[in-house]
Design a protein around this motif. Structure first.
Motif, PDB file in Angstrom:
ATOM      1  N   GLU A 128      -3.919   8.983  -8.262  1.00 17.60           N
ATOM      2  CA  GLU A 128      -3.993  10.390  -8.614  1.00 17.60           C
ATOM      3  C   GLU A 128      -4.941  10.965  -7.506  1.00 17.60           C
ATOM      4  O   GLU A 128      -5.886  10.366  -7.233  1.00 17.60           O
ATOM      5  N   ALA A 129      -4.786  12.332  -7.274  1.00 12.45           N
ATOM      6  CA  ALA A 129      -5.510  12.997  -6.198  1.00 12.45           C
ATOM      7  C   ALA A 129      -5.304  14.423  -6.078  1.00 12.45           C
ATOM      8  O   ALA A 129      -4.260  14.857  -6.326  1.00 12.45           O
ATOM      9  N   SER A 130      -6.494  15.070  -5.985  1.00 10.72           N
ATOM     10  CA  SER A 130      -6.251  16.433  -6.136  1.00 10.72           C
ATOM     11  C   SER A 130      -5.972  17.020  -4.621  1.00 10.72           C
ATOM     12  O   SER A 130      -6.016  16.197  -3.799  1.00 10.72           O
ATOM     13  N   THR A 131      -5.636  18.214  -4.587  1.00  7.53           N
ATOM     14  CA  THR A 131      -4.997  18.532  -3.274  1.00  7.53           C
ATOM     15  C   THR A 131      -6.223  18.377  -2.000  1.00  7.53           C
ATOM     16  O   THR A 131      -6.050  17.957  -1.034  1.00  7.53           O
TER      17      THR A 131
ATOM     18  N   LYS B  17      -5.954  12.681   4.807  1.00  5.49           N
ATOM     19  CA  LYS B  17      -5.279  12.837   6.066  1.00  5.49           C
ATOM     20  C   LYS B  17      -6.357  13.114   7.115  1.00  5.49           C
ATOM     21  O   LYS B  17      -6.188  12.626   8.239  1.00  5.49           O
ATOM     22  N   ASP B  18      -7.424  13.797   6.903  1.00  3.11           N
ATOM     23  CA  ASP B  18      -8.264  14.040   8.283  1.00  3.11           C
ATOM     24  C   ASP B  18      -9.185  12.895   8.415  1.00  3.11           C
ATOM     25  O   ASP B  18      -9.672  12.646   9.484  1.00  3.11           O
TER      26      ASP B  18
ATOM     27  N   VAL C 127      -5.851   4.800  -3.223  1.00  5.23           N
ATOM     28  CA  VAL C 127      -6.460   4.656  -1.897  1.00  5.23           C
ATOM     29  C   VAL C 127      -6.817   6.244  -1.366  1.00  5.23           C
ATOM     30  O   VAL C 127      -7.871   6.417  -0.741  1.00  5.23           O
ATOM     31  N   ALA C 128      -6.226   7.277  -1.874  1.00  4.69           N
ATOM     32  CA  ALA C 128      -6.585   8.617  -1.670  1.00  4.69           C
ATOM     33  C   ALA C 128      -7.884   8.808  -2.077  1.00  4.69           C
ATOM     34  O   ALA C 128      -8.939   9.284  -1.247  1.00  4.69           O
TER      35      ALA C 128
ATOM     36  N   VAL D 123       0.614  -1.226   0.128  1.00  2.00           N
ATOM     37  CA  VAL D 123       0.030  -0.247  -0.074  1.00  2.00           C
ATOM     38  C   VAL D 123       0.780   1.294   0.157  1.00  2.00           C
ATOM     39  O   VAL D 123       1.837   1.568   0.712  1.00  2.00           O
ATOM     40  N   ASP D 124       0.469   2.255  -0.875  1.00  2.00           N
ATOM     41  CA  ASP D 124       1.162   3.444  -0.917  1.00  2.00           C
ATOM     42  C   ASP D 124       0.709   4.452  -0.194  1.00  2.00           C
ATOM     43  O   ASP D 124      -0.482   4.952  -0.453  1.00  2.00           O
ATOM     44  N   PHE D 125       1.206   5.156   0.817  1.00  2.00           N
ATOM     45  CA  PHE D 125       0.729   6.254   1.559  1.00  2.00           C
ATOM     46  C   PHE D 125       1.515   7.508   1.229  1.00  2.00           C
ATOM     47  O   PHE D 125       1.233   8.772   1.555  1.00  2.00           O
TER      48      PHE D 125
END
Ligand SMILES: Nc1ncnc2c1ncn2[C@@H]1O[C@H](COP(=O)(O)OP(=O)(O)O)[C@@H](O)[C@H]1O
Ligand SMILES: [Mg+2]
Length: 251
Positions: free
Chosen positions: A86-89, A96-97, A58-59, A36-38
């Motif tokens: 891929e993930a937006s800001t 994270k939250d 995962v994001a 898994v990539d964090f």
């Protein structure tokens, strides 16, 4: 699930390289493995699933309330990979939250097919909140250090003192000394010092090996691309120790 978390006080020390290669080496020893990539750099998939192009990782799964199994892709040698994707800001911040301890634990256990499956996590360097939560859930923590002065200066303080605390207090935390180069005196001295003074703290040493970087440039783990290389043998030795430490029934 046996959770192995790979982290480091500094970036660019070889975490992603080690996660990918350990995952493949453990598969070759017959273990079920999910990596898994964090790290939002999303680099793990280049080594483990180079042909994968899907943007769901995962994001995005976390931000959309999907289970992480939706992000799984088949990788080299039967390793399963859950890319960061891929993930937006906004999605990165939500990841994270949203991942409080229980949610993180649930998301991770949802990835494992059996109690013996090894879930190995690649992380970002530093001391962020996600890192803390991951380490609290980890069965085994591997801390990657370079055999240089900068990394060694961090050893006494990092993670409450990898080397200074009695082993009985931290039985599950091990160092990995990476990019050891016997031609360089400082590198050799550090490796020698550790093998004499703290052998039980370090799960293994990986030598500096061009074969490793070359395999990575081709998008392959070295244990498959150059199985007889020094780095492949070093990594397989660490995989052997991890395999024994996490043998079925240990967790
Ligand atoms: N033992 C090694 N020998 C040679 N090159 C290495 C070794 N370990 C890592 N590298 C190279 O170092 C660079 C950084 O490694 P990477 O795994 O991306 O670090 P991190 O994930 O900690 O940022 C990569 O180009 C990788 O191929
Ligand atoms: Mg990395």
């Amino acid at each position: 699930m046996v959770l192995v978390v790979v982290s480091s006080p500094k970036g660019g020390v070889g975490k992603t390289t080690l996660v990918a290669n350990l995952a493949v080496a453990l598969r070759r020893r017959g273990r079920q493995v999910t990596a898994v990539d964090f790290d939002s750099q999303n680099a793990l998939r280049f080594l483990l699933a180079p042909n994968h192009e899907d943007d769901l990782g995962v994001a995005r799964c976390t931000a959309r309330g999907l289970p992480w199994s939706a992000a799984l892709v088949g990788g080299i040698d039967g390793v399963r990979v859950a890319p960061y994707g891929e993930a937006s800001t906004a999605e990165r911040l939500r990841m994270k939250d949203m991942l409080v301890q229980e949610a993180l634990s649930e998301a991770l256990s949802g990835l494992a097919r059996s109690p013996d499956e090894i879930v190995i996590a690649d992380t970002t360097p530093g001391e962020g909140r996600m890192q803390e939560r991951l380490e609290a859930l980890a069965d085994i923590k591997l801390i990657v250090l370079l055999a240089d002065a900068g990394s060694m200066a961090l050893v006494p303080t990092y993670r409450d003192g990898l080397m200074l605390r009695p082993l009985s207090e931290r039985p599950d935390t091990f160092g990995v000394l990476n990019q050891v180069d016997p031609r360089r005196r400082l590198s050799r001295d550090i490796a020698d010092f550790i093998s004499v003074n703290a052998p039980e703290r370090f799960i293994g040493v990986v030598h500096y090996d061009e074969a490793l970087a070359e395999a990575a440039a081709r998008g392959e783990p070295v244990v498959g691309a150059a199985p007889g290389s020094v780095a492949a043998l070093d990594i397989d030795m660490i995989a052997g120790r991890l395999d024994r430490l996490t043998a079925p029934g240990s967790y």
